[in-house]
Design a protein around this motif. Structure first.
Motif, mmCIF file in Angstrom:
data_model
loop_
_atom_site.group_PDB
_atom_site.id
_atom_site.type_symbol
_atom_site.label_atom_id
_atom_site.label_comp_id
_atom_site.label_asym_id
_atom_site.label_seq_id
_atom_site.Cartn_x
_atom_site.Cartn_y
_atom_site.Cartn_z
ATOM 1 N N GLU A 168 -5.011 2.820 2.491
ATOM 2 C CA GLU A 168 -4.181 3.920 3.299
ATOM 3 C C GLU A 168 -2.805 3.491 2.956
ATOM 4 O O GLU A 168 -2.127 2.386 3.499
ATOM 5 N N ARG A 169 -2.055 4.475 2.565
ATOM 6 C CA ARG A 169 -0.592 4.392 2.309
ATOM 7 C C ARG A 169 0.064 4.430 3.580
ATOM 8 O O ARG A 169 -0.004 5.591 4.381
ATOM 9 N N VAL A 170 1.237 3.833 4.027
ATOM 10 C CA VAL A 170 2.169 4.056 4.859
ATOM 11 C C VAL A 170 3.304 4.461 4.675
ATOM 12 O O VAL A 170 3.734 4.648 3.406
ATOM 13 N N GLU A 171 4.502 5.059 5.392
ATOM 14 C CA GLU A 171 5.585 5.857 5.283
ATOM 15 C C GLU A 171 6.573 5.061 4.160
ATOM 16 O O GLU A 171 6.880 5.770 3.270
ATOM 17 N N GLY A 173 5.688 3.320 1.914
ATOM 18 C CA GLY A 173 5.047 3.042 0.403
ATOM 19 C C GLY A 173 4.062 1.956 0.249
ATOM 20 O O GLY A 173 3.070 1.879 -0.838
ATOM 21 N N GLN A 174 3.947 1.138 1.039
ATOM 22 C CA GLN A 174 2.678 0.052 1.019
ATOM 23 C C GLN A 174 1.487 0.604 1.365
ATOM 24 O O GLN A 174 1.413 1.650 2.046
ATOM 25 N N TRP A 175 0.453 -0.097 1.142
ATOM 26 C CA TRP A 175 -0.997 0.278 1.646
ATOM 27 C C TRP A 175 -1.524 -0.601 2.353
ATOM 28 O O TRP A 175 -1.335 -2.253 2.322
ATOM 29 N N TYR A 176 -2.364 -0.492 3.381
ATOM 30 C CA TYR A 176 -3.214 -1.554 4.216
ATOM 31 C C TYR A 176 -4.747 -1.182 3.845
ATOM 32 O O TYR A 176 -5.126 -0.211 3.644
ATOM 33 N N LEU A 177 -5.488 -2.407 3.809
ATOM 34 C CA LEU A 177 -6.927 -2.459 3.791
ATOM 35 C C LEU A 177 -7.618 -1.828 4.957
ATOM 36 O O LEU A 177 -7.330 -2.429 6.076
ATOM 37 N N HIS A 178 -8.519 -1.029 4.816
ATOM 38 C CA HIS A 178 -9.532 -0.801 6.076
ATOM 39 C C HIS A 178 -10.898 -0.651 5.369
ATOM 40 O O HIS A 178 -11.095 0.314 4.646
#
Length: 559
Positions: A168-171, A173-178
């Motif tokens: 999922e992308r955050v504001e 621009g990075q992405w986190y794993l879920h």
């Protein structure tokens, strides 16, 4: 490793072994057990109000699914604070009172720990969002740059367990794993802060009198995310043998070795059981005395009501437990699967079904409430399977409501469903709501006695037939069967021995336990003649003299 099928033996005895080795543990899904506040959500005071009921069942311990502060994106498994009680469910004082009441009734208390991920509302994740790239706060989670020229695509094509992308992308621009829901960001278990904080959590609850812990997705904590990251296809081709990047890695047992030091620092030592969906030969690693000490055996959750399958599962899992020095665990239902009364009452699912059998899939959706489900057969087989399991060496885990013979609730309108699986699969899979519908305590009232004002998931009218108040005084009820069997089990369960006795029929299983206790299960429909032995308890509501009716289990005194 295998043991002879004819004789499986362990030298442990009930009076010297730890309490958990042959315990019966009753799982409570707090939001659906009992509602003392009247807001439609079960709570800790509600559990306290039913302490006498729990004490009357004959169980040894209560396991509570998450009761922590949560936005309920995944039924409480999205934890916002690991060391508090959700204010909708009560307070820490309420928790302490509940533990005291259960201990006074001779019951141990086990709580759920969810270490793979937090809620996205957890203070750490909110700090990570604010701190930005390269921060110490983001290192507690798994953040990556996106793919493509502008990073607008996920880092990989991995899919989350509940459907959709695992990123999922955050504001910024990075992405986190879920690995599960978007609201459940995975923790980075290579970070020492993460490890230290969970040690603090284990001590927090242990110091409050908790006797043990159930570890959610215990096989998924540690990960190797060395670049370049593999594709989903490449991941699928990798063996899950301890070196897989995401699943069942050998290095996860370094975490559990540290936890074991915490558990063993208490007198008596705290216990733990792993929820680890791993290959059979990997289970002993989690059940090792230097790791968590016990691991769930889920094989019966995906087995048909079939003698050959049951015998093979019992033989293999007792042998696996012997490898680790642990005891086996037996589970027929829990909060993540369709209730076994329903599984056994439906046609055998197709072998090529894309949905795991434990989750029901299309064969429930296609008509559990449209005449496909044979309720009577499902209940008959469920009672027989339960009595079979309670006769085995090892520990048994029961799920709230199974002692009433409850079926899965299929008839939940789409706008009242809560499970993220239902929404992330575009309503193609029902998910787990049907097993989480609040319990019926009385045959009438706004929520069948669950609370004063309705229930957070709709209860069907047929719940009235299964209410505790209805079954309590009926000697033929499923509740009465559970109470009789559990009381007898306490008298009979000693050493962890099991000897198979040949029956001459492929659909009948017979085994002997210490003290001459014998268990006979007829998985077929034709009666099976008994040559001797007094019937101590039978799963059937009716029987014939000198025979075990079809789809019935009996316990016998030895001969």
């Amino acid at each position: 490793m295998t043991l002879p099928d004819e004789l499986i033996r362990d030298d442990s005895t009930a009076d010297t072994a730890p309490w958990w080795r042959q315990a019966v543990v009753y799982q409570i899904y707090p939001r659906s057990f009992a509602d003392a506040s009247g807001d439609g959500i079960g709570d800790i005071p509600g559990i306290l109000s039913r302490a006498d009921y729990l004490g009357s069942l004959g169980i040894d311990a209560v396991w509570l699914s998450p009761f922590y502060p949560s936005a309920l994106a995944d039924g409480g498994y999205d934890v916002a604070d690991y060391r508090d009680v959700d204010p909708r469910l009560g307070t820490l004082d309420d928790f302490d009172a509940m533990v005291t009441a259960l201990h006074e009734r001779g019951l141990k208390v086990v709580v759920d720990i969810v270490p793979n991920h937090t809620s996205n509302l957890h203070a750490w994740f909110q700090e990570a969002l604010a701190a930005g790239r390269g921060s110490a706060a983001r290192d507690r989670y798994i953040f990556r740059e996106g793919s493509g020229p502008d990073g607008a695509e996920p880092p990989t094509d991995w899919t989350a367990a509940f459907g959709g992308s695992a990123w999922e992308r955050v504001e910024d621009g990075q992405w986190y794993l879920h690995s599960f829901a978007i609201e459940q960001p995975d923790l980075n278990w290579a970070n020492p802060e993460v490890r230290a904080d969970f040690v603090k959590t284990l001590r927090f609850w242990s110091d409050r009198g908790v006797d043990g812990f159930r570890i959610d997705v215990a096989h998924m904590l540690t990960k190797d995310l060395t670049e370049p990251l593999p594709s989903a296809a490449e991941l699928a081709d990798m063996p899950v043998d301890g070196s897989h990047p995401l699943l069942d890695r050998d290095d996860v047992h370094g975490v559990y070795a540290e936890w074991r030091e915490v558990f063993d620092s208490y007198d008596p030592p705290r216990t733990a059981v792993a929820e680890a969906w791993v290959a059979s030969d990997r289970v002993p690693l989690y059940a090792s005395p230097t790791s968590l000490g016990q691991s769930f055996n889920f094989d019966l959750l995906v087995a048909d009501f079939d003698a050959a399958q049951f015998r093979d599962i019992v033989t293999r899992n007792i042998a696996l437990a012997a490898r680790s020095g642990s005891s086996s665990t037996w589970v027929l239902s829990n909060h993540d699967v369709f209730r076994h009364a329903t599984r056994y009452g439906l046609p055998v699912p197709p072998e090529d079904s894309a949905v795991p059998k434990r989750h029901g899939g299309g064969w429930l959706e296609a008509g559990a409430d449209q005449g496909v489900l044979d309720r009577a057969a499902g209940e008959r087989r469920a009672r027989a399977a339960t009595l079979f399991v309670l006769g085995l060496p090892g520990s048994a885990y029961l799920y709230q409501g199974e002692e009433l013979g409850l079926h899965e609730v299929a008839e939940i309108p789409a706008d009242q469903r809560q499970d993220p699986t239902f929404f992330r699969t575009h309503q193609e899979q029902f998910g787990r709501d049907g097993a989480r519908v609040p319990l019926p305590w009385t045959a009438s009232g706004p929520s069948f006695g669950f609370g004063d004002d309705g229930a957070h998931l709709p209860q069907p009218a047929w719940f009235a037939e299964y209410a505790v108040s209805v079954e309590d005084g009926d000697p033929d009820s499923t509740l009465s069967l559970y109470r009789r069997a559990l009381a007898l089990r306490h008298e009979l369960q000693t050493a962890e021995d099991l000897e198979w006795i040949e029956t001459g029929r492929a659909d009948v299983l017979h085994f002997r336990r210490p003290n001459g206790w014998e268990v006979v299960t007829n998985f077929g429909t034709e009666p099976f003649a008994l040559d001797a032995g007094e019937v101590l308890v039978s799963s059937g509501r009716s029987g014939s003299a000198g025979a075990v009716p079809g789809e019935t289990t009996v316990w016998l005194s030895g001969h």
